[in-house]
Scaffold this motif. Structure first.
Motif, PDB file in Angstrom:
ATOM      1  N   GLN A  12      -2.298  10.799   5.484  1.00 26.33           N
ATOM      2  CA  GLN A  12      -3.467   9.952   5.672  1.00 26.33           C
ATOM      3  C   GLN A  12      -4.358  10.478   6.803  1.00 26.33           C
ATOM      4  O   GLN A  12      -3.880  11.184   7.680  1.00 26.33           O
ATOM      5  CB  GLN A  12      -3.035   8.514   5.988  1.00 26.33           C
ATOM      6  CG  GLN A  12      -2.252   8.349   7.276  1.00 26.33           C
ATOM      7  CD  GLN A  12      -0.747   8.513   7.084  1.00 26.33           C
ATOM      8  OE1 GLN A  12      -0.279   8.886   6.009  1.00 26.33           O
ATOM      9  NE2 GLN A  12       0.023   8.261   8.121  1.00 26.33           N
ATOM     10  N   GLU A  44       4.053   5.505  -2.381  1.00 19.72           N
ATOM     11  CA  GLU A  44       4.394   6.512  -3.410  1.00 19.72           C
ATOM     12  C   GLU A  44       4.808   7.837  -2.777  1.00 19.72           C
ATOM     13  O   GLU A  44       5.714   8.524  -3.246  1.00 19.72           O
ATOM     14  CB  GLU A  44       3.189   6.760  -4.334  1.00 19.72           C
ATOM     15  CG  GLU A  44       3.074   5.733  -5.420  1.00 19.72           C
ATOM     16  CD  GLU A  44       1.706   5.732  -6.095  1.00 19.72           C
ATOM     17  OE1 GLU A  44       1.024   6.782  -6.078  1.00 19.72           O
ATOM     18  OE2 GLU A  44       1.319   4.674  -6.607  1.00 19.72           O
ATOM     19  N   SER A  45       4.148   8.186  -1.692  1.00 16.78           N
ATOM     20  CA  SER A  45       4.482   9.428  -0.995  1.00 16.78           C
ATOM     21  C   SER A  45       5.910   9.350  -0.427  1.00 16.78           C
ATOM     22  O   SER A  45       6.672  10.321  -0.493  1.00 16.78           O
ATOM     23  CB  SER A  45       3.456   9.637   0.122  1.00 16.78           C
ATOM     24  OG  SER A  45       3.694  10.821   0.791  1.00 16.78           O
ATOM     25  N   GLN A  96      -4.532  -0.326  -1.912  1.00 15.02           N
ATOM     26  CA  GLN A  96      -4.418   0.973  -2.606  1.00 15.02           C
ATOM     27  C   GLN A  96      -3.868   2.039  -1.653  1.00 15.02           C
ATOM     28  O   GLN A  96      -3.110   2.908  -2.053  1.00 15.02           O
ATOM     29  CB  GLN A  96      -5.785   1.466  -3.123  1.00 15.02           C
ATOM     30  CG  GLN A  96      -6.383   0.590  -4.197  1.00 15.02           C
ATOM     31  CD  GLN A  96      -7.321  -0.431  -3.611  1.00 15.02           C
ATOM     32  OE1 GLN A  96      -6.899  -1.278  -2.818  1.00 15.02           O
ATOM     33  NE2 GLN A  96      -8.586  -0.392  -4.002  1.00 15.02           N
ATOM     34  N   GLU A  97      -4.278   1.944  -0.388  1.00 23.11           N
ATOM     35  CA  GLU A  97      -3.781   2.903   0.607  1.00 23.11           C
ATOM     36  C   GLU A  97      -2.292   2.665   0.851  1.00 23.11           C
ATOM     37  O   GLU A  97      -1.501   3.604   0.986  1.00 23.11           O
ATOM     38  CB  GLU A  97      -4.571   2.748   1.918  1.00 23.11           C
ATOM     39  CG  GLU A  97      -4.080   3.614   3.056  1.00 23.11           C
ATOM     40  CD  GLU A  97      -4.371   5.111   2.872  1.00 23.11           C
ATOM     41  OE1 GLU A  97      -5.212   5.452   2.028  1.00 23.11           O
ATOM     42  OE2 GLU A  97      -3.737   5.918   3.578  1.00 23.11           O
ATOM     43  N   GLU A 143      -0.184   1.499  -1.290  1.00 23.74           N
ATOM     44  CA  GLU A 143       0.539   2.020  -2.469  1.00 23.74           C
ATOM     45  C   GLU A 143       0.627   3.552  -2.416  1.00 23.74           C
ATOM     46  O   GLU A 143       1.643   4.131  -2.777  1.00 23.74           O
ATOM     47  CB  GLU A 143      -0.146   1.581  -3.773  1.00 23.74           C
ATOM     48  CG  GLU A 143      -0.133   0.072  -4.023  1.00 23.74           C
ATOM     49  CD  GLU A 143       1.274  -0.513  -4.178  1.00 23.74           C
ATOM     50  OE1 GLU A 143       2.212   0.234  -4.495  1.00 23.74           O
ATOM     51  OE2 GLU A 143       1.439  -1.727  -3.937  1.00 23.74           O
ATOM     52  N   LYS A 144      -0.431   4.175  -1.946  1.00 27.31           N
ATOM     53  CA  LYS A 144      -0.457   5.639  -1.851  1.00 27.31           C
ATOM     54  C   LYS A 144       0.604   6.126  -0.855  1.00 27.31           C
ATOM     55  O   LYS A 144       1.344   7.068  -1.121  1.00 27.31           O
ATOM     56  CB  LYS A 144      -1.834   6.056  -1.315  1.00 27.31           C
ATOM     57  CG  LYS A 144      -2.480   7.162  -2.069  1.00 27.31           C
ATOM     58  CD  LYS A 144      -3.927   7.235  -1.611  1.00 27.31           C
ATOM     59  CE  LYS A 144      -4.467   8.625  -1.779  1.00 27.31           C
ATOM     60  NZ  LYS A 144      -5.858   8.732  -1.413  1.00 27.31           N
ATOM     61  N   ARG A 145       0.697   5.450   0.289  1.00 28.55           N
ATOM     62  CA  ARG A 145       1.690   5.849   1.299  1.00 28.55           C
ATOM     63  C   ARG A 145       3.104   5.551   0.797  1.00 28.55           C
ATOM     64  O   ARG A 145       4.045   6.296   1.075  1.00 28.55           O
ATOM     65  CB  ARG A 145       1.397   5.146   2.631  1.00 28.55           C
ATOM     66  CG  ARG A 145       0.066   5.568   3.232  1.00 28.55           C
ATOM     67  CD  ARG A 145      -0.155   5.022   4.627  1.00 28.55           C
ATOM     68  NE  ARG A 145      -1.546   5.191   5.040  1.00 28.55           N
ATOM     69  CZ  ARG A 145      -2.008   4.984   6.261  1.00 28.55           C
ATOM     70  NH1 ARG A 145      -1.187   4.580   7.218  1.00 28.55           N
ATOM     71  NH2 ARG A 145      -3.292   5.150   6.557  1.00 28.55           N
ATOM     72  N   TYR A 159       1.451  13.137   0.759  1.00 27.93           N
ATOM     73  CA  TYR A 159       0.124  12.642   1.160  1.00 27.93           C
ATOM     74  C   TYR A 159       0.084  12.429   2.667  1.00 27.93           C
ATOM     75  O   TYR A 159       0.937  11.756   3.236  1.00 27.93           O
ATOM     76  CB  TYR A 159      -0.163  11.332   0.416  1.00 27.93           C
ATOM     77  CG  TYR A 159      -1.339  10.553   0.954  1.00 27.93           C
ATOM     78  CD1 TYR A 159      -2.624  11.087   0.913  1.00 27.93           C
ATOM     79  CD2 TYR A 159      -1.163   9.284   1.529  1.00 27.93           C
ATOM     80  CE1 TYR A 159      -3.706  10.375   1.416  1.00 27.93           C
ATOM     81  CE2 TYR A 159      -2.234   8.560   2.026  1.00 27.93           C
ATOM     82  CZ  TYR A 159      -3.505   9.117   1.977  1.00 27.93           C
ATOM     83  OH  TYR A 159      -4.559   8.416   2.480  1.00 27.93           O
TER      84      TYR A 159
END
Ligand code: SF4
Length: 179
Positions: free
Chosen positions: A165, A46-47, A39-40, A42-44, A163
């Motif tokens: 982190q 997407e950013s 999930q992390e 994917e978050k990075r 985003y």
């Protein structure tokens, strides 16, 4: 020159991309099998997609596969941040980038890792040059954090609402952050 830029995260990519693209054609490469959990990752990712869309540049996203990363740091799991584990981690990401750059006929490769104030830039550039020699492609040494490069990356990230982190990326750095 056409450069394949290894991108560790969108905030670090801002300064690296801006500086390299002044004189070169730059394509991003998001190869980071160290990032945990998925999930992390994917978050990075997407950013970075947000950044590349805003600034209109191409990024290549290989499949997420942490297995080679776990193999590369085997036996080094309990070492602290900044240790041999991080060296193995960064070497793996640069080696893969160099091979991809060669395969896709780029002239050179580089990395956004040197935007971070926490990274050993001497090690990164030394290993980048060794890998370049081994693979047969040019490496562009950098210290993107210099000349306020890190502050610039913070400013761009705020402007674009990227985003940021709060841990380096791997499962071991995540545990350290929590404790
Ligand atoms: S702390 Fe960061 S550089 Fe070190 S092994 Fe983990 S992800 Fe890689």
């Amino acid at each position: 020159m056409r450069i394949l830029l290894h991108i560790c995260c969108a905030p670090d990519a801002t300064t690296a991309y801006k500086r390299l693209s002044d004189d070169h054609e730059v394509v991003g490469y998001f190869y980071n099998p160290n990032i945990h959990p998925r999930q992390e990752y994917e978050k990075r990712k997407e950013s970075l997609e947000k950044l590349s869309k805003a600034w209109k540049f191409e990024v290549i996203y290989p499949d997420y596969d942490p297995a080679p990363w776990f193999r590369s740091v085997k036996g080094l799991e309990n070492l602290p941040e900044g240790s041999m584990r991080c060296r193995a981690c960064m070497a793996l990401r640069l080696l893969n980038t160099a091979k991809e750059a060669k395969k896709r006929n780029f002239d050179a490769f580089a990395t956004s890792l040197t935007t971070s104030p926490h990274k050993d830039v001497k090690f990164i550039n030394d290993i980048g040059l060794k890998i370049a020699n081994h693979v047969g492609i040019k490496y562009i040494p950098s210290v993107f954090r210099k000349k306020d490069g890190f502050l610039e990356s913070v400013r761009y990230s705020h402007e674009l609402d990227l985003y940021r982190q709060n841990y380096c990326g791997c499962i071991f750095s995540l545990r350290n952050d929590i404790s």
